[in-house]
Design an enzyme around this catalytic site. Structure first.
Site, PDB file in Angstrom:
ATOM      1  N   GLY A  47      32.843   8.406 -39.250  1.00  0.00           N
ATOM      2  CA  GLY A  47      32.025   9.783 -39.569  1.00  0.00           C
ATOM      3  C   GLY A  47      30.908   9.799 -38.482  1.00  0.00           C
ATOM      4  O   GLY A  47      31.449   9.895 -37.519  1.00  0.00           O
ATOM      5  N   SER A  49      27.303   8.255 -37.180  1.00  0.00           N
ATOM      6  CA  SER A  49      26.770   7.021 -37.440  1.00  0.00           C
ATOM      7  C   SER A  49      25.169   7.357 -37.887  1.00  0.00           C
ATOM      8  O   SER A  49      24.706   6.698 -38.502  1.00  0.00           O
ATOM      9  CB  SER A  49      26.654   6.246 -36.269  1.00  0.00           C
ATOM     10  OG  SER A  49      26.386   6.839 -34.801  1.00  0.00           O
ATOM     11  N   CYS A  79      34.945   3.097 -35.884  1.00  0.00           N
ATOM     12  CA  CYS A  79      34.394   4.004 -35.087  1.00  0.00           C
ATOM     13  C   CYS A  79      32.739   4.194 -35.380  1.00  0.00           C
ATOM     14  O   CYS A  79      32.165   3.226 -34.950  1.00  0.00           O
ATOM     15  CB  CYS A  79      35.067   5.185 -35.316  1.00  0.00           C
ATOM     16  SG  CYS A  79      34.739   6.620 -34.083  1.00  0.00           S
ATOM     17  N   ARG A 106      28.158   5.753 -27.646  1.00  0.00           N
ATOM     18  CA  ARG A 106      28.621   6.818 -28.271  1.00  0.00           C
ATOM     19  C   ARG A 106      29.211   8.000 -27.662  1.00  0.00           C
ATOM     20  O   ARG A 106      28.942   8.233 -26.513  1.00  0.00           O
ATOM     21  CB  ARG A 106      27.576   7.327 -28.959  1.00  0.00           C
ATOM     22  CG  ARG A 106      26.763   6.381 -30.128  1.00  0.00           C
ATOM     23  CD  ARG A 106      25.848   6.984 -31.017  1.00  0.00           C
ATOM     24  NE  ARG A 106      26.381   8.314 -31.731  1.00  0.00           N
ATOM     25  CZ  ARG A 106      25.487   9.210 -32.297  1.00  0.00           C
ATOM     26  NH1 ARG A 106      24.131   9.000 -32.167  1.00  0.00           N
ATOM     27  NH2 ARG A 106      26.055   9.876 -33.110  1.00  0.00           N
ATOM     28  N   ILE A 133      38.932   9.325 -32.218  1.00  0.00           N
ATOM     29  CA  ILE A 133      37.996  10.738 -32.438  1.00  0.00           C
ATOM     30  C   ILE A 133      36.761  10.509 -31.977  1.00  0.00           C
ATOM     31  O   ILE A 133      35.968   9.969 -32.670  1.00  0.00           O
ATOM     32  CB  ILE A 133      38.338  10.744 -34.046  1.00  0.00           C
ATOM     33  CG1 ILE A 133      39.830  10.922 -34.504  1.00  0.00           C
ATOM     34  CG2 ILE A 133      37.801  12.425 -34.231  1.00  0.00           C
ATOM     35  CD1 ILE A 133      40.151  11.098 -36.077  1.00  0.00           C
ATOM     36  N   HIS A 168      40.605   4.483 -35.246  1.00  0.00           N
ATOM     37  CA  HIS A 168      40.579   4.845 -36.723  1.00  0.00           C
ATOM     38  C   HIS A 168      42.549   4.064 -37.250  1.00  0.00           C
ATOM     39  O   HIS A 168      43.114   5.018 -37.514  1.00  0.00           O
ATOM     40  CB  HIS A 168      40.669   6.098 -37.188  1.00  0.00           C
ATOM     41  CG  HIS A 168      39.290   7.016 -36.956  1.00  0.00           C
ATOM     42  ND1 HIS A 168      38.555   6.698 -38.116  1.00  0.00           N
ATOM     43  CD2 HIS A 168      38.764   7.258 -35.843  1.00  0.00           C
ATOM     44  CE1 HIS A 168      37.461   7.600 -37.761  1.00  0.00           C
ATOM     45  NE2 HIS A 168      37.487   7.784 -36.345  1.00  0.00           N
ATOM     46  N   GLU A 170      43.159   3.601 -40.141  1.00  0.00           N
ATOM     47  CA  GLU A 170      43.535   4.046 -41.442  1.00  0.00           C
ATOM     48  C   GLU A 170      44.144   5.282 -41.099  1.00  0.00           C
ATOM     49  O   GLU A 170      44.987   5.839 -42.181  1.00  0.00           O
ATOM     50  CB  GLU A 170      42.175   4.553 -42.254  1.00  0.00           C
ATOM     51  CG  GLU A 170      41.186   5.735 -42.074  1.00  0.00           C
ATOM     52  CD  GLU A 170      40.239   5.446 -40.793  1.00  0.00           C
ATOM     53  OE1 GLU A 170      40.712   4.226 -39.983  1.00  0.00           O
ATOM     54  OE2 GLU A 170      39.553   6.360 -40.412  1.00  0.00           O
TER      55      GLU A 170
HETATM   56  N1  GLN Z   1      31.087  10.140 -32.671  1.00  0.00           N
HETATM   57  C1  GLN Z   1      30.741   9.618 -33.876  1.00  0.00           C
HETATM   58  C2  GLN Z   1      29.077   8.927 -34.031  1.00  0.00           C
HETATM   59  O1  GLN Z   1      28.676   8.767 -32.820  1.00  0.00           O
HETATM   60  C3  GLN Z   1      31.877   8.680 -34.297  1.00  0.00           C
HETATM   61  C4  GLN Z   1      32.949   9.202 -34.386  1.00  0.00           C
HETATM   62  C5  GLN Z   1      34.029   8.710 -35.576  1.00  0.00           C
HETATM   63  O2  GLN Z   1      33.494   7.956 -36.507  1.00  0.00           O
HETATM   64  N2  GLN Z   1      34.887   9.194 -35.591  1.00  0.00           N
HETATM   65  O3  GLN Z   1      28.636   8.420 -34.967  1.00  0.00           O
END
Ligand code: GLN
Length: 185
Positions: A47, A49, A79, A106, A133, A168, A170
């Site tokens: 998601g 962070s 992630c 990140r 992602i 990911h 999932e």
């Molecule tokens: N770029 C998101 C972050 O820094 C992480 C991306 C993801 O969870 N798919 O929180």
């Protein structure tokens, strides 16, 4: 086996599907009262962070979750979830749970390679599919052990009851990584 999935934001439904394919039960954690007295493991999904970290604070979930992890509960952070676990975020003073000896970078793959799919060796399990992602990677480890690399960069690490994945699991067909996590119990 009953696994709590942090469901504040991001990719949590897909984790529940994988767990049920593995024969495990799951429940969503959205607020403090969703934390039962006993359960067997915790998934921190992907998601954003920064948003998840803020919500964990505002909902007073940060400390209870940290205590579960520190007392040995198996946790898998994928992630953004991996970023929550990290003791350090590269060139950033933010620390969320900070329970795991990894430094993460990140959005580490830049814009062009923001999202991609590959396969790579995962611990002792052979080649597995990996979907990234806007992914972080693990820039370095202190107390954790790297268990997967892609192009020389660490994308998965383990430290006792904690499993951190830059990708990911999932989102791919395989259930092997969820089974691996359930085996950490
Ligand atoms: N770029 C998101 C972050 O820094 C992480 C991306 C993801 O969870 N798919 O929180």
């Amino acid at each position: 086996m009953r696994i709590g999935i942090l469901a504040l934001q991001g990719a949590f439904i897909e984790h529940a599907k994988k767990l049920s394919e593995c024969g495990a039960e799951s429940f969503e954690i959205r607020q403090l009262k969703d934390l039962p007295d006993s359960f067997d493991g915790l998934i921190l999904p992907g998601g954003e962070s920064t948003t998840m970290g803020k919500l964990l604070h505002d909902l007073e979930l940060m400390n209870p979750i940290k205590e579960y992890i520190q007392s040995g509960m198996p946790v898998m952070g994928t992630c953004a979830g991996m970023i929550l676990l990290a003791e350090k975020i590269y060139e950033d003073d933010t620390v969320h749970l900070g329970t795991m000896g990894i430094t993460v970078k990140r959005n580490a793959y830049g814009r062009q390679l923001g999202s991609f799919h590959t396969t790579a060796k995962f611990d002792d399990m052979g080649e597995l599919p990996m979907t990234f992602i806007r992914a972080p990677y693990i820039e370095s480890v202190s107390t954790a052990t790297p268990i997967a690399t892609v192009d020389g960069r660490i994308v998965a690490a383990k430290e006792n009851n904690q499993l951190a994945l830059a990708f990911h699991p999932e989102l791919d067909d395989s259930i092997l990584i969820h089974q691996y996590f359930l085996g950490m119990k």
